[in-house]
Write an enzyme that holds these catalytic residues in place. Structure first.
Site, mmCIF file in Angstrom:
data_model
loop_
_atom_site.group_PDB
_atom_site.id
_atom_site.type_symbol
_atom_site.label_atom_id
_atom_site.label_comp_id
_atom_site.label_asym_id
_atom_site.label_seq_id
_atom_site.Cartn_x
_atom_site.Cartn_y
_atom_site.Cartn_z
ATOM 1 N N PRO A 88 0.821 -1.224 0.000
ATOM 2 C CA PRO A 88 0.000 0.000 0.000
ATOM 3 C C PRO A 88 0.853 1.271 0.000
ATOM 4 C CG PRO A 88 -0.183 -1.160 2.101
ATOM 5 C CD PRO A 88 0.613 -2.040 1.194
ATOM 6 N N ARG A 154 -3.824 -8.012 -20.798
ATOM 7 C CA ARG A 154 -4.832 -7.722 -21.834
ATOM 8 C C ARG A 154 -4.362 -6.648 -22.821
ATOM 9 N NH1 ARG A 154 -8.030 -3.540 -20.970
ATOM 10 N NH2 ARG A 154 -9.952 -4.389 -21.825
HETATM 11 N N1 ADE Z 1 -0.835 -5.171 -0.096
HETATM 12 C C1 ADE Z 1 -1.681 -4.786 0.880
HETATM 13 N N2 ADE Z 1 -2.399 -3.722 0.496
HETATM 14 C C2 ADE Z 1 -2.003 -3.425 -0.771
HETATM 15 C C3 ADE Z 1 -2.368 -2.439 -1.720
HETATM 16 N N3 ADE Z 1 -3.290 -1.505 -1.442
HETATM 17 N N4 ADE Z 1 -1.759 -2.430 -2.906
HETATM 18 C C4 ADE Z 1 -0.805 -3.347 -3.197
HETATM 19 N N5 ADE Z 1 -0.426 -4.301 -2.347
HETATM 20 C C5 ADE Z 1 -1.009 -4.352 -1.148
#
Ligand code: ADE
Length: 250
Positions: A88, A154
């Protein structure tokens, strides 16, 4: 293009490689999909992959030795591949990034964390880029990795069938896709716009452009900041303004 996913849940990800458009792309030899179980690289007899965080606190951290061994193994077969950590905290993923990655054709190795995260030294030494799929926290990186693979694959020529196309996708050229209809002509008293039945290709093209602009304006006006309207788009928007003014005056 090779996609390799490093995960503690390989069955979860291999089911994704076994279905739909991704499977078709693999069968056509345009992409490959592989899963590597991080636990296979655990270095004790209990197959431990995580440990407590230094400094205290809740949750567990994925151990560096295990992840390093898994990444090194993945890179051995494809040294040119880029190693992506799903997190994240990463760079936000979008259609433009999907397009860039698809056009480079460089293999991608996805590291999927679980628990509270991975040891920072792995990020420093072995990760080329951290990628986020949005401002929310998932329980692991697998869904994020599959999201990336789906949207990148894709865009690789030949992966979508000849009947499908990514050219008019939402977000291509920073506009949403136009409204679509199929049979029946009347559904629950709602009719298909007559122009789409006219067979007049120019009128249909114009209608679709207008529909795409209206949807972008109403649902995602921020996209106009990324690409401002071109001449024809301005003309269509002005005409729409005139139509709205007429309704307001009536
Ligand atoms: N792992 C946990 N949350 C995530 C997110 N928002 N984006 C990518 N990987 C993640």
């Amino acid at each position: 293009m090779n996609f390799t996913v490093l995960t503690l849940f390989p069955e979860f990800v291999s089911a994704f490689f076994d279905h739909g458009m991704i499977l078709r792309g693999i069968e056509k030899g345009l992409i490959t999909g592989a899963c590597i179980n991080i636990r296979d690289f655990a270095q004790d007899r209990h197959k431990t992959v995580d440990d407590k965080p230094y400094g205290g606190g809740s949750g567990m951290i994925m151990k560096p030795e295990t992840l390093q061994a898994a990444i090194v193994h993945a890179k051995k077969n494809q040294p040119e591949s880029k190693v992506l950590l799903m997190s994240p905290q990463g760079t936000p993923f979008n259609q433009e990034k999907a397009g860039d990655m698809a056009s480079k054709k460089q293999g991608l190795i996805f590291v999927c964390g679980r628990y509270e995260g991975i040891d920072e030294r792995i990020c420093t030494s072995l990760i080329d880029e951290e990628i986020s799929i949005g401002d929310y926290v998932l329980t692991g990186g697998e869904l994020a990795a599959m999201t990336l693979i789906d949207s990148i694959a894709r865009l690789i020529p030949g992966v979508l069938g000849s009947c499908e196309s990514s050219k008019s996708d939402s977000f291509s050229g920073h506009r949403l896709e136009y409204a679509q209809y199929t049979r029946p002509e009347v559904f629950e008293d709602m009719e298909v716009p007559q122009i789409l039945l006219s067979g007049n290709h120019e009128k249909i093209r114009y209608w679709r452009k207008k529909s795409a602009l209206q949807r972008t304006f109403l649902k995602r006006p921020d996209l106009f900041d990324k690409t401002s309207p071109g001449d024809e788009e301005k003309q269509i928007l002005k005409q729409w303004c005139r139509e709205l003014e007429k309704i307001v005056r009536e």
